[in-house]
Design an enzyme around this catalytic site. Structure first.
Site, PDB file in Angstrom:
ATOM      1  N   ARG A 172       0.828  -1.209   0.000  1.00  0.00           N
ATOM      2  CA  ARG A 172       0.000   0.000   0.000  1.00  0.00           C
ATOM      3  C   ARG A 172       0.864   1.262   0.000  1.00  0.00           C
ATOM      4  NH1 ARG A 172      -3.783   0.946   5.083  1.00  0.00           N
ATOM      5  NH2 ARG A 172      -1.734   1.302   5.988  1.00  0.00           N
ATOM      6  N   ARG A 180       1.158   7.509   3.014  1.00  0.00           N
ATOM      7  CA  ARG A 180       1.127   7.583   4.482  1.00  0.00           C
ATOM      8  C   ARG A 180       2.539   7.525   5.049  1.00  0.00           C
ATOM      9  NH1 ARG A 180      -3.604   3.931   7.152  1.00  0.00           N
ATOM     10  NH2 ARG A 180      -2.050   3.878   8.809  1.00  0.00           N
TER      11      ARG A 180
HETATM   12  P1  AP5 Z   1      -6.763  -1.603   5.447  1.00  0.00           P
HETATM   13  O1  AP5 Z   1      -8.221  -1.845   5.236  1.00  0.00           O
HETATM   14  O2  AP5 Z   1      -6.240  -0.228   5.221  1.00  0.00           O
HETATM   15  O3  AP5 Z   1      -6.322  -2.144   6.892  1.00  0.00           O
HETATM   16  P2  AP5 Z   1      -6.348  -1.407   8.275  1.00  0.00           P
HETATM   17  O4  AP5 Z   1      -6.477  -2.469   9.302  1.00  0.00           O
HETATM   18  O5  AP5 Z   1      -7.378  -0.309   8.254  1.00  0.00           O
HETATM   19  O6  AP5 Z   1      -4.867  -0.847   8.235  1.00  0.00           O
HETATM   20  P3  AP5 Z   1      -4.246   0.493   8.739  1.00  0.00           P
HETATM   21  O7  AP5 Z   1      -2.816   0.464   8.321  1.00  0.00           O
HETATM   22  O8  AP5 Z   1      -5.045   1.685   8.282  1.00  0.00           O
HETATM   23  O9  AP5 Z   1      -4.402   0.287  10.280  1.00  0.00           O
HETATM   24  P4  AP5 Z   1      -3.722   1.008  11.442  1.00  0.00           P
HETATM   25  O10 AP5 Z   1      -4.471   0.476  12.589  1.00  0.00           O
HETATM   26  O11 AP5 Z   1      -2.255   0.883  11.501  1.00  0.00           O
HETATM   27  O12 AP5 Z   1      -3.953   2.546  11.042  1.00  0.00           O
HETATM   28  P5  AP5 Z   1      -4.897   3.693  11.579  1.00  0.00           P
HETATM   29  O13 AP5 Z   1      -5.158   4.582  10.450  1.00  0.00           O
HETATM   30  O14 AP5 Z   1      -6.024   3.167  12.370  1.00  0.00           O
HETATM   31  O15 AP5 Z   1      -5.982  -2.659   4.542  1.00  0.00           O
HETATM   32  C1  AP5 Z   1      -4.583  -2.616   4.444  1.00  0.00           C
HETATM   33  C2  AP5 Z   1      -4.161  -2.956   2.997  1.00  0.00           C
HETATM   34  O16 AP5 Z   1      -4.492  -4.315   2.745  1.00  0.00           O
HETATM   35  C3  AP5 Z   1      -4.908  -2.120   1.944  1.00  0.00           C
HETATM   36  O17 AP5 Z   1      -4.045  -1.850   0.895  1.00  0.00           O
HETATM   37  C4  AP5 Z   1      -6.058  -3.048   1.507  1.00  0.00           C
HETATM   38  O18 AP5 Z   1      -6.468  -2.798   0.199  1.00  0.00           O
HETATM   39  C5  AP5 Z   1      -5.410  -4.417   1.665  1.00  0.00           C
HETATM   40  N1  AP5 Z   1      -6.367  -5.479   2.019  1.00  0.00           N
HETATM   41  C6  AP5 Z   1      -7.381  -5.393   2.935  1.00  0.00           C
HETATM   42  N2  AP5 Z   1      -8.024  -6.564   3.028  1.00  0.00           N
HETATM   43  C7  AP5 Z   1      -7.402  -7.419   2.158  1.00  0.00           C
HETATM   44  C8  AP5 Z   1      -7.610  -8.779   1.797  1.00  0.00           C
HETATM   45  N3  AP5 Z   1      -8.583  -9.522   2.337  1.00  0.00           N
HETATM   46  N4  AP5 Z   1      -6.780  -9.325   0.883  1.00  0.00           N
HETATM   47  C9  AP5 Z   1      -5.779  -8.589   0.322  1.00  0.00           C
HETATM   48  N5  AP5 Z   1      -5.540  -7.287   0.611  1.00  0.00           N
HETATM   49  C10 AP5 Z   1      -6.338  -6.717   1.517  1.00  0.00           C
HETATM   50  O19 AP5 Z   1      -3.918   4.418  12.655  1.00  0.00           O
HETATM   51  C11 AP5 Z   1      -2.742   5.067  12.231  1.00  0.00           C
HETATM   52  C12 AP5 Z   1      -2.067   5.698  13.432  1.00  0.00           C
HETATM   53  O20 AP5 Z   1      -2.923   6.696  14.004  1.00  0.00           O
HETATM   54  C13 AP5 Z   1      -1.745   4.756  14.602  1.00  0.00           C
HETATM   55  O21 AP5 Z   1      -0.519   4.064  14.427  1.00  0.00           O
HETATM   56  C14 AP5 Z   1      -1.693   5.741  15.775  1.00  0.00           C
HETATM   57  O22 AP5 Z   1      -0.474   6.454  15.781  1.00  0.00           O
HETATM   58  C15 AP5 Z   1      -2.809   6.721  15.416  1.00  0.00           C
HETATM   59  N6  AP5 Z   1      -4.091   6.323  16.019  1.00  0.00           N
HETATM   60  C16 AP5 Z   1      -5.231   5.978  15.363  1.00  0.00           C
HETATM   61  N7  AP5 Z   1      -6.197   5.642  16.221  1.00  0.00           N
HETATM   62  C17 AP5 Z   1      -5.666   5.760  17.451  1.00  0.00           C
HETATM   63  C18 AP5 Z   1      -6.167   5.511  18.766  1.00  0.00           C
HETATM   64  N8  AP5 Z   1      -7.412   5.046  18.966  1.00  0.00           N
HETATM   65  N9  AP5 Z   1      -5.326   5.723  19.814  1.00  0.00           N
HETATM   66  C19 AP5 Z   1      -4.076   6.193  19.635  1.00  0.00           C
HETATM   67  N10 AP5 Z   1      -3.539   6.432  18.420  1.00  0.00           N
HETATM   68  C20 AP5 Z   1      -4.328   6.209  17.328  1.00  0.00           C
END
Ligand code: AP5
Length: 194
Positions: free
Chosen positions: A128, A134
């Site tokens: 990705r 990102r």
């Molecule tokens: P995707 O659907 O984007 O997966 P995801 O689980 O949403 O992955 P993220 O990387 O967005 O999760 P994250 O938890 O690290 O990030 P977030 O934005 O929440 O899929 C990933 C990839 O795989 C895509 O390319 C998709 O197309 C592909 N894919 C999906 N399903 C598939 C399948 N079945 N087969 C093949 N390919 C597939 O958080 C980012 C940062 O924000 C954190 O690290 C933290 O610093 C901060 N943050 C966010 N929320 C909080 C919180 N509650 N508390 C503290 N810090 C926070």
């Protein structure tokens, strides 16, 4: 009202599956990661603080993210409930969410746990990274995000499992089939409660 936590490691498909199932249940999708990235793009004070943590693969401090989430929830006035994607990520956040919902006469109904092997998670995110732009989609930050997930976020799954709200889902395979599996599992669980 229906409140679902879509849970899983970075790259497990939380965003993908939240998008796929929200219309089926008429739910509002809140991704705290997306909210923070928007704050960063707007160069707000919250965004400037969050960027330091996100770039290093660390969690934004609980007090900041809880305030952000509360603000988003306060603005909601429609839909049949919420999909929480990326929140809660610590037990402190889970307790705060439960309190916020309780004040509204609601609760978390289920936690959908997308289970994907670690090397596949890394592969998905690095693939990705070629298009996402990102700043945390690089190998060093991904490994750090996975460590944080294991030490601080898995306890959230255990917290809701102890309440009988945990729905494990195999997050490997065809995206549409996974979505159908989530919808069926949720419908089964919700019907059982009636
Ligand atoms: P995707 O659907 O984007 O997966 P995801 O689980 O949403 O992955 P993220 O990387 O967005 O999760 P994250 O938890 O690290 O990030 P977030 O934005 O929440 O899929 C990933 C990839 O795989 C895509 O390319 C998709 O197309 C592909 N894919 C999906 N399903 C598939 C399948 N079945 N087969 C093949 N390919 C597939 O958080 C980012 C940062 O924000 C954190 O690290 C933290 O610093 C901060 N943050 C966010 N929320 C909080 C919180 N509650 N508390 C503290 N810090 C926070």
């Amino acid at each position: 009202m229906l409140n679902i936590v879509v849970f899983g490691a970075p790259g497990s498909g939380k965003g993908t599956q939240s998008d796929a199932i929200k219309s089926h249940f008429n739910l509002f999708h809140i991704s705290t990661g997306d909210v923070l990235r928007q704050e960063i793009a707007l160069d707000t004070e919250t965004g400037r603080i969050a960027k330091k943590y996100i770039d290093g693969g660390q969690l934004v401090p609980d007090d900041i993210i809880i305030e952000v989430l509360a603000h988003v929830l306060d603005k909601l006035d429609h839909q049949d409930g919420v999909i929480f994607d990326g929140f809660p990520r610590t037990v402190v956040q889970a307790e705060a969410l439960d309190k916020m919902l309780e004040k509204r006469g609601q609760r978390v109904d289920a936690l959908v746990d997308l289970q994907v092997p670690e090397e596949l998670l890394v592969e998905r995110i690095l693939n990705r990274s070629k298009v996402s732009g990102r700043s945390d989609d690089n190998e060093e930050a991904v490994r750090q995000r996975l460590e944080v997930y294991k030490s601080r976020t898995i306890p959230v799954m255990e917290y809701y499992r102890a309440m009988g709200k945990h729905i494990p889902i195999n997050g490997v395979g065809d995206i549409n089939e996974i979505s159908q599996g989530i919808i069926s599992a949720l419908e089964q669980k919700l019907n059982r409660k009636v």
